[in-house]
Write a protein that holds these residues in place. Sequence first.
Motif, PDB file in Angstrom:
ATOM      1  N   LYS A  65     -41.429 -61.491  56.327  1.00 31.55           N
ATOM      2  CA  LYS A  65     -42.579 -61.106  55.510  1.00 31.55           C
ATOM      3  C   LYS A  65     -43.869 -61.631  56.138  1.00 31.55           C
ATOM      4  O   LYS A  65     -43.876 -62.663  56.798  1.00 31.55           O
ATOM      5  N   GLN A  66     -44.951 -60.898  55.894  1.00 32.31           N
ATOM      6  CA  GLN A  66     -46.256 -61.316  56.404  1.00 32.31           C
ATOM      7  C   GLN A  66     -46.715 -62.612  55.745  1.00 32.31           C
ATOM      8  O   GLN A  66     -47.208 -63.511  56.400  1.00 32.31           O
ATOM      9  N   SER A  67     -46.555 -62.674  54.430  1.00 36.23           N
ATOM     10  CA  SER A  67     -46.990 -63.890  53.729  1.00 36.23           C
ATOM     11  C   SER A  67     -45.843 -64.892  53.692  1.00 36.23           C
ATOM     12  O   SER A  67     -44.674 -64.541  53.801  1.00 36.23           O
ATOM     13  N   ASP A  68     -46.200 -66.139  53.552  1.00 35.00           N
ATOM     14  CA  ASP A  68     -45.235 -67.232  53.591  1.00 35.00           C
ATOM     15  C   ASP A  68     -44.707 -67.490  52.178  1.00 35.00           C
ATOM     16  O   ASP A  68     -45.448 -67.900  51.297  1.00 35.00           O
ATOM     17  N   HIS A  69     -43.419 -67.256  51.982  1.00 41.48           N
ATOM     18  CA  HIS A  69     -42.781 -67.477  50.689  1.00 41.48           C
ATOM     19  C   HIS A  69     -41.879 -68.707  50.716  1.00 41.48           C
ATOM     20  O   HIS A  69     -41.000 -68.856  49.868  1.00 41.48           O
ATOM     21  N   PHE A  70     -42.111 -69.585  51.684  1.00 38.86           N
ATOM     22  CA  PHE A  70     -41.263 -70.768  51.833  1.00 38.86           C
ATOM     23  C   PHE A  70     -41.334 -71.666  50.599  1.00 38.86           C
ATOM     24  O   PHE A  70     -40.312 -72.155  50.128  1.00 38.86           O
ATOM     25  N   LEU A  71     -42.528 -71.873  50.082  1.00 31.45           N
ATOM     26  CA  LEU A  71     -42.654 -72.752  48.917  1.00 31.45           C
ATOM     27  C   LEU A  71     -41.970 -72.161  47.691  1.00 31.45           C
ATOM     28  O   LEU A  71     -41.370 -72.893  46.903  1.00 31.45           O
ATOM     29  N   GLU A  72     -42.027 -70.842  47.536  1.00 36.21           N
ATOM     30  CA  GLU A  72     -41.313 -70.201  46.431  1.00 36.21           C
ATOM     31  C   GLU A  72     -39.802 -70.399  46.597  1.00 36.21           C
ATOM     32  O   GLU A  72     -39.089 -70.618  45.623  1.00 36.21           O
ATOM     33  N   LEU A  73     -39.347 -70.314  47.848  1.00 32.46           N
ATOM     34  CA  LEU A  73     -37.926 -70.571  48.126  1.00 32.46           C
ATOM     35  C   LEU A  73     -37.574 -72.004  47.749  1.00 32.46           C
ATOM     36  O   LEU A  73     -36.538 -72.256  47.124  1.00 32.46           O
ATOM     37  N   CYS A  74     -38.438 -72.939  48.094  1.00 30.69           N
ATOM     38  CA  CYS A  74     -38.198 -74.345  47.752  1.00 30.69           C
ATOM     39  C   CYS A  74     -38.139 -74.546  46.237  1.00 30.69           C
ATOM     40  O   CYS A  74     -37.279 -75.279  45.746  1.00 30.69           O
ATOM     41  N   VAL A  75     -39.031 -73.893  45.503  1.00 32.07           N
ATOM     42  CA  VAL A  75     -39.036 -74.014  44.038  1.00 32.07           C
ATOM     43  C   VAL A  75     -37.730 -73.459  43.470  1.00 32.07           C
ATOM     44  O   VAL A  75     -37.108 -74.060  42.594  1.00 32.07           O
ATOM     45  N   ALA A  76     -37.299 -72.308  43.995  1.00 31.29           N
ATOM     46  CA  ALA A  76     -36.042 -71.709  43.533  1.00 31.29           C
ATOM     47  C   ALA A  76     -34.861 -72.609  43.878  1.00 31.29           C
ATOM     48  O   ALA A  76     -33.933 -72.773  43.075  1.00 31.29           O
ATOM     49  N   LEU A  77     -34.886 -73.215  45.052  1.00 33.81           N
ATOM     50  CA  LEU A  77     -33.807 -74.139  45.446  1.00 33.81           C
ATOM     51  C   LEU A  77     -33.816 -75.391  44.582  1.00 33.81           C
ATOM     52  O   LEU A  77     -32.755 -75.918  44.236  1.00 33.81           O
ATOM     53  N   GLU A  78     -35.011 -75.851  44.226  1.00 33.08           N
ATOM     54  CA  GLU A  78     -35.106 -77.045  43.390  1.00 33.08           C
ATOM     55  C   GLU A  78     -34.407 -76.814  42.049  1.00 33.08           C
ATOM     56  O   GLU A  78     -33.750 -77.709  41.514  1.00 33.08           O
ATOM     57  N   LYS A  79     -34.516 -75.589  41.527  1.00 33.72           N
ATOM     58  CA  LYS A  79     -33.902 -75.270  40.243  1.00 33.72           C
ATOM     59  C   LYS A  79     -32.403 -75.004  40.353  1.00 33.72           C
ATOM     60  O   LYS A  79     -31.675 -75.211  39.385  1.00 33.72           O
ATOM     61  N   THR A  80     -31.955 -74.518  41.507  1.00 32.69           N
ATOM     62  CA  THR A  80     -30.558 -74.110  41.640  1.00 32.69           C
ATOM     63  C   THR A  80     -29.718 -75.056  42.498  1.00 32.69           C
ATOM     64  O   THR A  80     -28.556 -75.284  42.202  1.00 32.69           O
ATOM     65  N   TYR A  81     -30.294 -75.562  43.563  1.00 31.61           N
ATOM     66  CA  TYR A  81     -29.593 -76.440  44.508  1.00 31.61           C
ATOM     67  C   TYR A  81     -30.528 -77.576  44.914  1.00 31.61           C
ATOM     68  O   TYR A  81     -31.068 -77.580  46.022  1.00 31.61           O
ATOM     69  N   PRO A  82     -30.734 -78.549  44.019  1.00 33.12           N
ATOM     70  CA  PRO A  82     -31.709 -79.619  44.284  1.00 33.12           C
ATOM     71  C   PRO A  82     -31.487 -80.364  45.593  1.00 33.12           C
ATOM     72  O   PRO A  82     -32.441 -80.773  46.246  1.00 33.12           O
ATOM     73  N   HIS A  83     -30.236 -80.535  46.003  1.00 30.11           N
ATOM     74  CA  HIS A  83     -29.974 -81.253  47.256  1.00 30.11           C
ATOM     75  C   HIS A  83     -30.492 -80.478  48.467  1.00 30.11           C
ATOM     76  O   HIS A  83     -30.965 -81.071  49.438  1.00 30.11           O
ATOM     77  N   LEU A  84     -30.445 -79.153  48.421  1.00 29.04           N
ATOM     78  CA  LEU A  84     -30.990 -78.346  49.516  1.00 29.04           C
ATOM     79  C   LEU A  84     -32.515 -78.395  49.515  1.00 29.04           C
ATOM     80  O   LEU A  84     -33.144 -78.467  50.568  1.00 29.04           O
ATOM     81  N   TYR A  85     -33.085 -78.354  48.328  1.00 31.07           N
ATOM     82  CA  TYR A  85     -34.534 -78.472  48.199  1.00 31.07           C
ATOM     83  C   TYR A  85     -34.998 -79.795  48.808  1.00 31.07           C
ATOM     84  O   TYR A  85     -35.936 -79.830  49.596  1.00 31.07           O
ATOM     85  N   SER A  86     -34.320 -80.875  48.441  1.00 33.14           N
ATOM     86  CA  SER A  86     -34.701 -82.201  48.942  1.00 33.14           C
ATOM     87  C   SER A  86     -34.617 -82.250  50.459  1.00 33.14           C
ATOM     88  O   SER A  86     -35.499 -82.796  51.116  1.00 33.14           O
ATOM     89  N   ALA A  87     -33.567 -81.685  51.015  1.00 34.43           N
ATOM     90  CA  ALA A  87     -33.396 -81.700  52.469  1.00 34.43           C
ATOM     91  C   ALA A  87     -34.512 -80.929  53.165  1.00 34.43           C
ATOM     92  O   ALA A  87     -35.096 -81.417  54.129  1.00 34.43           O
TER      93      ALA A  87
END
Length: 110
Positions: A65-87
């Motif tokens: 994607k042209q725009s960076d959605h990394f932070l949205e991915l991190c937020v989604a990971l924080e809610k679903t897989y906190p250990h992956l978000y932390s890493a």
Amino acid sequence: MEPKHKELLHQYHQNLLESITDADRLIELLSKSGSLSEQETFELDQNCSSSAEKVEQLLKMLMNKQSDHFLELCVALEKTYPHLYSALFANGGGPADHSDDEVMVFVVVQ
């Protein structure tokens, strides 16, 4: 997507594939945040049979994607897989630091 975020996703690619067992939940959150369109969500649902396959395609979509959605991915990971978000977040996934970027200032004299 910013190069440093792409690099992090490449670095944690295998871990993400193995650890995300419910890709649908992650896709749902990314869809709600606007990171994925309805069409992209539909494509993931129709074209991927396993959770790992969905994660693989999801990561490709986000990285292309042209725009960076990394932070949205991190937020989604924080809610679903906190250990992956932390890493990811602990290893440089935070907001981009542009303090070292060169700044050019133009002064207009009238």
